[in-house]
Design an enzyme around this catalytic site. Structure first.
Site, PDB file in Angstrom:
ATOM      1  N   HIS A  13      55.504  57.121  29.958  1.00 24.79           N
ATOM      2  CA  HIS A  13      54.679  55.839  30.452  1.00 24.79           C
ATOM      3  C   HIS A  13      55.490  55.469  31.633  1.00 24.79           C
ATOM      4  CE1 HIS A  13      52.758  51.946  29.544  1.00 24.79           C
ATOM      5  NE2 HIS A  13      53.154  51.738  30.776  1.00 24.79           N
ATOM      6  N   HIS A  15      55.318  53.832  36.037  1.00 23.86           N
ATOM      7  CA  HIS A  15      54.364  53.478  36.985  1.00 23.86           C
ATOM      8  C   HIS A  15      55.053  53.827  38.345  1.00 23.86           C
ATOM      9  CE1 HIS A  15      52.142  50.548  34.507  1.00 23.86           C
ATOM     10  NE2 HIS A  15      53.283  50.544  33.870  1.00 23.86           N
ATOM     11  N   LEU A  16      54.285  54.625  39.001  1.00 23.35           N
ATOM     12  CA  LEU A  16      54.759  55.118  40.334  1.00 23.35           C
ATOM     13  C   LEU A  16      54.312  54.539  41.633  1.00 23.35           C
ATOM     14  CD1 LEU A  16      55.017  59.018  39.658  1.00 23.35           C
ATOM     15  CD2 LEU A  16      56.957  57.389  39.977  1.00 23.35           C
ATOM     16  N   ARG A  17      53.227  53.700  41.207  1.00 21.76           N
ATOM     17  CA  ARG A  17      52.601  52.989  42.372  1.00 21.76           C
ATOM     18  C   ARG A  17      51.977  54.007  43.441  1.00 21.76           C
ATOM     19  NH1 ARG A  17      52.811  49.121  38.650  1.00 21.76           N
ATOM     20  NH2 ARG A  17      54.453  47.638  38.754  1.00 21.76           N
ATOM     21  N   LYS A  94      43.818  55.192  29.833  1.00 18.31           N
ATOM     22  CA  LYS A  94      44.782  54.033  29.390  1.00 18.31           C
ATOM     23  C   LYS A  94      43.651  52.732  29.355  1.00 18.31           C
ATOM     24  CE  LYS A  94      48.250  51.261  29.010  1.00 18.31           C
ATOM     25  NZ  LYS A  94      49.497  51.147  29.979  1.00 18.31           N
ATOM     26  N   HIS A 131      47.397  49.366  26.004  1.00 24.88           N
ATOM     27  CA  HIS A 131      48.377  48.098  26.213  1.00 24.88           C
ATOM     28  C   HIS A 131      47.933  47.121  24.997  1.00 24.88           C
ATOM     29  CE1 HIS A 131      50.776  45.230  28.839  1.00 24.88           C
ATOM     30  NE2 HIS A 131      50.196  44.478  27.560  1.00 24.88           N
ATOM     31  N   HIS A 169      54.713  50.909  24.887  1.00 20.01           N
ATOM     32  CA  HIS A 169      55.928  49.740  25.079  1.00 20.01           C
ATOM     33  C   HIS A 169      55.729  48.933  23.889  1.00 20.01           C
ATOM     34  CE1 HIS A 169      52.310  47.763  26.790  1.00 20.01           C
ATOM     35  NE2 HIS A 169      52.550  48.519  28.061  1.00 20.01           N
ATOM     36  N   LEU A 212      55.755  42.816  30.568  1.00 22.76           N
ATOM     37  CA  LEU A 212      54.884  42.555  29.552  1.00 22.76           C
ATOM     38  C   LEU A 212      54.637  43.949  28.694  1.00 22.76           C
ATOM     39  CD1 LEU A 212      52.299  40.332  31.242  1.00 22.76           C
ATOM     40  CD2 LEU A 212      53.650  39.595  29.473  1.00 22.76           C
ATOM     41  N   ASP A 240      58.010  52.848  30.985  1.00 22.54           N
ATOM     42  CA  ASP A 240      57.414  51.639  31.546  1.00 22.54           C
ATOM     43  C   ASP A 240      58.190  51.322  32.814  1.00 22.54           C
ATOM     44  OD1 ASP A 240      55.500  50.054  31.918  1.00 22.54           O
ATOM     45  OD2 ASP A 240      56.223  48.378  30.448  1.00 22.54           O
ATOM     46  N   HIS A 244      58.300  46.342  41.222  1.00 21.26           N
ATOM     47  CA  HIS A 244      57.626  45.406  42.164  1.00 21.26           C
ATOM     48  C   HIS A 244      58.849  45.010  43.106  1.00 21.26           C
ATOM     49  CE1 HIS A 244      54.269  44.134  39.296  1.00 21.26           C
ATOM     50  NE2 HIS A 244      55.312  44.542  38.546  1.00 21.26           N
TER      51      HIS A 244
HETATM   52  C1  NCD Z   1      53.332  46.905  34.370  1.00 21.53           C
HETATM   53  C2  NCD Z   1      53.224  47.103  36.066  1.00 21.53           C
HETATM   54  O1  NCD Z   1      53.824  46.254  36.495  1.00 21.53           O
HETATM   55  O2  NCD Z   1      52.467  47.734  36.039  1.00 21.53           O
HETATM   56  N1  NCD Z   1      54.255  45.776  34.090  1.00 21.53           N
HETATM   57  C3  NCD Z   1      55.012  45.384  32.923  1.00 21.53           C
HETATM   58  O3  NCD Z   1      55.570  44.327  32.802  1.00 21.53           O
HETATM   59  N2  NCD Z   1      55.271  46.383  31.813  1.00 21.53           N
HETATM   60  C4  NCD Z   1      52.132  47.300  33.551  1.00 21.53           C
HETATM   61  C5  NCD Z   1      52.230  47.287  31.998  1.00 21.53           C
HETATM   62  O4  NCD Z   1      52.678  48.283  31.736  1.00 21.53           O
HETATM   63  O5  NCD Z   1      52.121  46.238  31.396  1.00 21.53           O
HETATM   64 ZN    ZN Z   2      53.349  50.190  31.798  1.00 22.24          ZN
END
Ligand code: NCD
Ligand code: ZN
Length: 342
Positions: A13, A15-17, A94, A131, A169, A212, A240, A244
């Site tokens: 899990h 996030h690479l944006r 997802k 999620h 998560h 989250l 996860d 940001h």
């Molecule tokens: C994740 C995100 O920023 O994309 N944020 C987070 O708090 N975990 C999204 C997610 O997996 O809920």
């Molecule tokens: Zn996530």
């Protein structure tokens, strides 16, 4: 045990944006063999063709083996999913309840609308990542995961008994019990194992702990630590890690997500060491996830050793983009060898 060699882990899990942020964070997951990459871009990755194009951008940015997901909407075309999965482009789908988390606005509002897609996924063996939080404003943010299990996950399992599900998560005693009882897949993050809501809120509000599902009480953290280190084969590593920009985290309305990638593997090892469970670490980090997704484990190995605490990392910058890595505020004594001594 102060040294450990295991098969190379994967991150189930991540996030690479995209764009500048992608090029900044892609190299931070170099310890991981593969990563299941989340599709919550703006706009989201909703088709097989978009997943293939995103995969190419990720590889170009320096992460060699991404596994792609697509974002389930009420308009998802089952035929596109089936084709993209059969072609090896898409590994999983997802599900974000609309409004549950960062960039989830295109997610699912009417769960009845996705029944045909879930049926097609069940029939074609396409895994679903969830999620697991309700978005009902009447439900307290700390109770949203437990409510999701009762209202959504249990009915979904009953309706689709052969659907392969990962509850992402997990953060509560309730989820830990549900995962144990049902055997469904689950990922657990670094921050939910290393921290609880006191770390985020006592003595000042620390935005870099805000994600989250939100950090819960200590007894929930303890249940997650027990489950992760229990040897349960349906529970596996999913950071996860969710970057940001620093100014978006350190703001009056802080975005949810913790950038844990640079310390993730060392931090997980620290938790397993503290729990006296290093013998179960390879299962959690490197074996259970591939088995759940029907893939072979990585062939190569990674070695970790215990030493001096690692130093907190400075902010990372590329052009205008600045991000602050997650610091658990507690010593991490494990080091991944071969990555510059971090
Ligand atoms: C994740 C995100 O920023 O994309 N944020 C987070 O708090 N975990 C999204 C997610 O997996 O809920
Ligand atoms: Zn996530």
């Amino acid at each position: 045990m102060d040294r450990l060699t295991i098969r190379r882990p994967d991150d189930w899990h991540l996030h690479l944006r995209d764009g500048a942020m992608l090029s900044l964070v892609a190299p931070l997951s170099a310890d991981m063999g593969r990563a299941l990459v989340m599709p919550n871009l703006v706009p989201p990755v909703v088709t097989g063709a978009q997943a293939a194009a995103y995969r190419d951008r990720i590889v170009a940015a320096g992460f060699a083996r991404p596994l792609m997901t697509v974002y389930l909407t009420e308009g998802t075309d089952p035929a596109d999913l089936i084709a993209a999965h059969a072609a090896g482009i898409v590994t999983a789908v997802k599900l974000y309840p609309a409004g549950a988390t960062t960039n989830s606005g295109s997610g699912v509002q009417r769960f009845d609308a996705i029944r045909p897609v879930l049926e097609a996924m069940e029939e074609h063996g396409i895994p679903l990542c969830v999620h697991g939080e309700v978005t009902d404003p009447d439900i307290d943010v700390f109770d949203r995961e437990a409510a999701f299990i009762d209202r959504r996950l249990m009915p979904m399992r009953d309706a689709h008994p052969d659907l392969k599900i990962t509850m992402e998560h997990i953060t509560t005693v309730d989820a830990a019990a549900f995962v144990r009882e049902t055997g469904i897949g689950a990922t657990i993050t670094v921050q939910h194992l290393m921290a609880n809501r006191n770390d985020m809120l006592a003595g000042g509000m620390r935005p870099h702990f805000y994600c989250l599902p939100i950090l819960k009480r200590r007894r929930h953290q303890e249940a997650l630590r027990t489950l992760a280190t229990s040897g349960a084969t349906n529970v596996f590593l999913g950071t996860d890690s969710a970057p940001h920009p620093t100014h978006v985290k350190e703001a009056a309305c802080c975005a949810a997500g913790c950038l844990t990638a640079p310390i993730a593997l060392a931090a997980y090892a620290q938790v397993f060491d503290e729990e006296g469970a290093l013998d179960c670490f390879e299962g959690f980090a490197s074996l259970n996830g591939p088995a759940h997704y029907g893939l072979p484990p990585n062939e190569d190995r990674v070695t970790l050793h215990r030493g001096d605490p690692i130093a907190a990392l400075p902010a990372l910058e590329r052009g205008e983009t600045v991000v602050t890595p997650f610091d658990p505020g507690r010593p991490i004594r494990w080091h991944v060898e071969g990555n510059g001594g971090c």
